[in-house]
Design a protein around this motif. Structure first.
Motif, PDB file in Angstrom:
ATOM      1  N   LEU A  99       0.833  -1.202   0.000  1.00  0.00           N
ATOM      2  CA  LEU A  99       0.000   0.000   0.000  1.00  0.00           C
ATOM      3  C   LEU A  99       0.866   1.250   0.000  1.00  0.00           C
ATOM      4  N   ASP A 100       0.501   2.202  -0.842  1.00  0.00           N
ATOM      5  CA  ASP A 100       1.167   3.487  -0.916  1.00  0.00           C
ATOM      6  C   ASP A 100       0.596   4.377   0.186  1.00  0.00           C
ATOM      7  N   PRO A 101       1.436   4.925   1.067  1.00  0.00           N
ATOM      8  CA  PRO A 101       0.931   5.719   2.191  1.00  0.00           C
ATOM      9  C   PRO A 101       0.060   6.910   1.795  1.00  0.00           C
ATOM     10  N   ALA A 102       0.286   7.482   0.609  1.00  0.00           N
ATOM     11  CA  ALA A 102      -0.452   8.678   0.206  1.00  0.00           C
ATOM     12  C   ALA A 102      -1.672   8.379  -0.659  1.00  0.00           C
ATOM     13  N   SER A 103      -1.843   7.133  -1.096  1.00  0.00           N
ATOM     14  CA  SER A 103      -2.991   6.781  -1.938  1.00  0.00           C
ATOM     15  C   SER A 103      -4.218   6.502  -1.084  1.00  0.00           C
ATOM     16  N   THR A 104      -5.379   6.667  -1.692  1.00  0.00           N
ATOM     17  CA  THR A 104      -6.638   6.402  -0.995  1.00  0.00           C
ATOM     18  C   THR A 104      -7.123   5.005  -1.346  1.00  0.00           C
ATOM     19  N   TYR A 105      -7.562   4.290  -0.326  1.00  0.00           N
ATOM     20  CA  TYR A 105      -8.097   2.938  -0.466  1.00  0.00           C
ATOM     21  C   TYR A 105      -9.500   2.904   0.129  1.00  0.00           C
ATOM     22  N   ALA A 106     -10.263   1.919  -0.265  1.00  0.00           N
ATOM     23  CA  ALA A 106     -11.612   1.740   0.271  1.00  0.00           C
ATOM     24  C   ALA A 106     -11.733   0.337   0.839  1.00  0.00           C
ATOM     25  N   LEU A 107     -12.490   0.211   1.910  1.00  0.00           N
ATOM     26  CA  LEU A 107     -12.821  -1.088   2.504  1.00  0.00           C
ATOM     27  C   LEU A 107     -14.330  -1.262   2.445  1.00  0.00           C
ATOM     28  N   ARG A 108     -14.752  -2.451   2.033  1.00  0.00           N
ATOM     29  CA  ARG A 108     -16.169  -2.846   2.096  1.00  0.00           C
ATOM     30  C   ARG A 108     -16.232  -4.115   2.917  1.00  0.00           C
ATOM     31  N   ALA A 109     -17.188  -4.168   3.827  1.00  0.00           N
ATOM     32  CA  ALA A 109     -17.326  -5.344   4.683  1.00  0.00           C
ATOM     33  C   ALA A 109     -18.793  -5.699   4.850  1.00  0.00           C
ATOM     34  N   ASN A 110     -19.050  -6.983   5.017  1.00  0.00           N
ATOM     35  CA  ASN A 110     -20.381  -7.472   5.372  1.00  0.00           C
ATOM     36  C   ASN A 110     -20.292  -8.075   6.755  1.00  0.00           C
TER      37      ASN A 110
END
Length: 164
Positions: free
Chosen positions: A104-115
């Motif tokens: 993971l790039d520290p400055a990039s944005t990521y998304a989490l989806r969970a059920n």
């Protein structure tokens, strides 16, 4: 991770907004071995917790239903929910659908989806940047962050935990 749950995410938004919940219970924080995904436990709730989670590289035009490129996906094979999962791992009782193969790039944005287990229509979603995951900080909702203590001291009703 097209779970066919678009209506579930919409149902969650309606459910939470109708009940006065400001945030869903999904969060991410720093752990000793890297980021940890968490699910805020509602007092008295039984069998709530994460049963499926995916990590996405957030697309700036992304949506909750289509957040971007899927990087990692696990699902509970026995239906047992967990409240904490090390990002990138598949704990006992979970099956890896897509392994995490990128750093993971520290400055990039990521998304989490969970059920979660207690209701297949209830899902969690958040965006974060790894650089937000300083020790003692929690990221939830749309990249909102605060100290672990402030997060824990928030009213449970902010997260849809209502007492009868």
């Amino acid at each position: 991770m097209k779970w066919g749950r678009s209506t579930g995410v919409i149902a969650l938004a309606l459910l939470l907004s109708g009940c006065g919940a400001e945030f869903d219970p999904l969060f991410v924080e720093s752990g000793s071995s890297g980021p940890v995904i968490g699910w805020r436990e509602c007092p008295g709730a039984q069998r709530d917790g994460i049963t499926e989670v995916g990590l996405y590289r957030w697309d700036h035009d992304g949506t909750v239903d289509d957040p971007g490129q899927l990087l990692w996906h696990i699902k509970a094979s026995d239906g047992t929910p967990l409240h904490r999962i090390q990002l990138g791992s598949a704990p006992q009782g979970f099956t890896t659908r897509l392994p995490l193969t990128v750093e993971l790039d520290p400055a990039s944005t990521y998304a989490l989806r969970a059920n979660m287990t207690s209701d297949d229509l209830v899902s969690g979603f958040l965006t974060f940047k790894p650089r937000q995951l300083a020790t003692g900080r929690v990221v939830f909702s749309e990249s909102q962050e605060e100290s672990r203590g402030s997060y824990e001291n928030r009213n449970d009703e902010d997260f849809g935990c209502f007492r009868d």
